[in-house]
Design an enzyme around this catalytic site. Structure first.
Site, PDB file in Angstrom:
ATOM      1  N   ASP A 189      38.996   3.117   0.637  1.00 41.41           N
ATOM      2  CA  ASP A 189      40.443   2.949   0.762  1.00 41.41           C
ATOM      3  C   ASP A 189      40.865   1.595   0.186  1.00 41.41           C
ATOM      4  O   ASP A 189      40.092   0.634   0.209  1.00 41.41           O
ATOM      5  CB  ASP A 189      40.814   3.032   2.258  1.00 41.41           C
ATOM      6  CG  ASP A 189      42.287   3.316   2.466  1.00 41.41           C
ATOM      7  OD1 ASP A 189      43.015   3.528   1.475  1.00 41.41           O
ATOM      8  OD2 ASP A 189      42.720   3.314   3.639  1.00 41.41           O
ATOM      9  N   HIS A 245      42.286   2.768  -9.046  1.00 42.30           N
ATOM     10  CA  HIS A 245      41.355   3.904  -8.977  1.00 42.30           C
ATOM     11  C   HIS A 245      40.247   3.751 -10.021  1.00 42.30           C
ATOM     12  O   HIS A 245      39.091   4.067  -9.751  1.00 42.30           O
ATOM     13  CB  HIS A 245      42.108   5.224  -9.184  1.00 42.30           C
ATOM     14  CG  HIS A 245      43.127   5.498  -8.119  1.00 42.30           C
ATOM     15  ND1 HIS A 245      42.859   5.323  -6.779  1.00 42.30           N
ATOM     16  CD2 HIS A 245      44.419   5.922  -8.186  1.00 42.30           C
ATOM     17  CE1 HIS A 245      43.936   5.637  -6.069  1.00 42.30           C
ATOM     18  NE2 HIS A 245      44.899   5.986  -6.897  1.00 42.30           N
ATOM     19  N   LEU A 254      18.305  10.901  -3.289  1.00 44.62           N
ATOM     20  CA  LEU A 254      19.542  10.701  -2.525  1.00 44.62           C
ATOM     21  C   LEU A 254      20.484  11.863  -2.807  1.00 44.62           C
ATOM     22  O   LEU A 254      20.563  12.320  -3.940  1.00 44.62           O
ATOM     23  CB  LEU A 254      20.226   9.395  -2.978  1.00 44.62           C
ATOM     24  CG  LEU A 254      21.614   9.110  -2.401  1.00 44.62           C
ATOM     25  CD1 LEU A 254      21.496   8.537  -0.979  1.00 44.62           C
ATOM     26  CD2 LEU A 254      22.393   8.103  -3.261  1.00 44.62           C
TER      27      LEU A 254
HETATM   28  C1  FPP Z   1      42.173   5.206  -1.653  1.00 39.78           C
HETATM   29  O1  FPP Z   1      42.986   4.290  -2.301  1.00 39.78           O
HETATM   30  C2  FPP Z   1      41.323   5.941  -2.536  1.00 39.78           C
HETATM   31  C3  FPP Z   1      41.378   7.272  -2.832  1.00 39.78           C
HETATM   32  C4  FPP Z   1      42.585   8.077  -3.049  1.00 39.78           C
HETATM   33  C5  FPP Z   1      40.130   8.017  -2.952  1.00 39.78           C
HETATM   34  C6  FPP Z   1      39.053   7.341  -3.723  1.00 39.78           C
HETATM   35  C7  FPP Z   1      39.274   7.372  -5.177  1.00 39.78           C
HETATM   36  C8  FPP Z   1      38.560   6.637  -6.043  1.00 39.78           C
HETATM   37  C9  FPP Z   1      37.462   5.740  -5.638  1.00 39.78           C
HETATM   38  C10 FPP Z   1      38.896   6.696  -7.489  1.00 39.78           C
HETATM   39  C11 FPP Z   1      38.093   7.725  -8.180  1.00 39.78           C
HETATM   40  C12 FPP Z   1      38.664   9.035  -7.978  1.00 39.78           C
HETATM   41  C13 FPP Z   1      37.981  10.089  -7.480  1.00 39.78           C
HETATM   42  C14 FPP Z   1      38.781  11.261  -7.013  1.00 39.78           C
HETATM   43  C15 FPP Z   1      36.511  10.094  -7.351  1.00 39.78           C
HETATM   44  P1  FPP Z   1      44.545   4.355  -2.016  1.00 39.78           P
HETATM   45  O2  FPP Z   1      45.211   4.847  -3.240  1.00 39.78           O
HETATM   46  O3  FPP Z   1      44.798   5.164  -0.777  1.00 39.78           O
HETATM   47  O4  FPP Z   1      44.848   2.846  -1.754  1.00 39.78           O
HETATM   48  P2  FPP Z   1      46.073   2.269  -0.923  1.00 39.78           P
HETATM   49  O5  FPP Z   1      45.877   2.723   0.502  1.00 39.78           O
HETATM   50  O6  FPP Z   1      45.913   0.791  -1.084  1.00 39.78           O
HETATM   51  O7  FPP Z   1      47.327   2.803  -1.541  1.00 39.78           O
END
Ligand code: FPP
Length: 226
Positions: free
Chosen positions: A13, A30, A125
């Site tokens: 997150d 991302h 893994l």
């Molecule tokens: C949370 O950040 C992250 C996600 C939505 C999921 C994890 C995604 C990645 C690591 C990027 C790669 C993509 C995939 C689908 C593997 P957020 O956008 O909720 O952050 P915020 O809470 O600060 O807005």
């Protein structure tokens, strides 16, 4: 004796906030998050104990984001699942998913299925991506399967018919300071130790993971006993 660590689960997150604080667009967060997935997976594949790494990549609620962001996440996902084949081969990583893949594009589903097939025999893994995943939904579907099979409703049968054969989580980490489960692996987290860090996912390092594992090792797990 220190706690065994076989199954590590992470709610990744804070990508959006990481980008915003740098004056960047959310999608840049991302992109940076993908790099973190890489280094953490690499580390886990080399860890002597970890057998399963489950990552919350896309929740059933994430569809509510602007279409452009959802599309970009899908693009990153496809690229990741394709380009990681090299890492999976090099490090013996088996690629798996949990969640309902049916709303994903056919192209993406094909890439996912192909990567699963290619990595099926890897046994160092399991990297499990939770995609369009919701924990309550998984439990409901499992109970339904138990009923359909005419079996008794009990914990063993519900566990056996979950989407995930990966077993209970030992340690669950959530980055970015939020302290919620957000419908992630509700059944499998029943006895997990939880760790929350304010670090945003793009900044989450191997050193910090090591330190959280070290703290986990020293905790006393009671599983309801004394
Ligand atoms: C949370 O950040 C992250 C996600 C939505 C999921 C994890 C995604 C990645 C690591 C990027 C790669 C993509 C995939 C689908 C593997 P957020 O956008 O909720 O952050 P915020 O809470 O600060 O807005």
């Amino acid at each position: 004796m220190s706690n065994p660590l076989r199954h590590l689960a992470i709610i990744m997150d804070g990508n959006g906030r990481w980008a915003k604080e740098r004056g960047l667009r959310r999608i840049k967060g991302h992109e940076a998050g993908v790099e973190t997935i890489r280094r953490i997976t690499r580390y886990c594949a080399e860890h002597p104990e970890i057998e399963t790494l489950t990552l919350y990549a896309f929740s059933t609620e994430n569809w509510k984001r602007p279409k452009m962001e959802v599309d970009y996440l899908m693009y990153l996902l496809e690229r990741l699942v394709h380009t990681e084949r090299k890492l999976y081969a090099e490090k013996g990583v088996r690629f798996e998913t949990i969640g309902d893949l049916s709303p994903l594009s056919k192209k993406l589903r094909n890439t996912i299925e192909e990567t699963k097939r290619i990595t099926r025999s890897h046994d160092r893994l399991s990297q499990v991506l939770a995609l369009n995943y919701g924990g309550r939904d998984e439990i409901v579907r499992s109970v339904r399967r138990v009923l359909e099979a005419g079996e008794e409703i009990n914990e063993a049968n519900i566990t056996r018919r979950l989407d995930t054969p990966f077993g209970d989580v030992d340690l669950m980490i959530r980055t970015s300071g939020e302290q919620r489960l957000s419908n992630f692996l509700l059944w499998q987290l029943s006895y997990a130790e939880l760790a929350f860090t304010p670090t945003y996912w793009p900044d989450f390092s191997v050193e910090e993971l090591e330190s959280l594992i070290e703290q986990y090792k020293q905790r006393q797990r009671k599983f309801g006993g004394i």
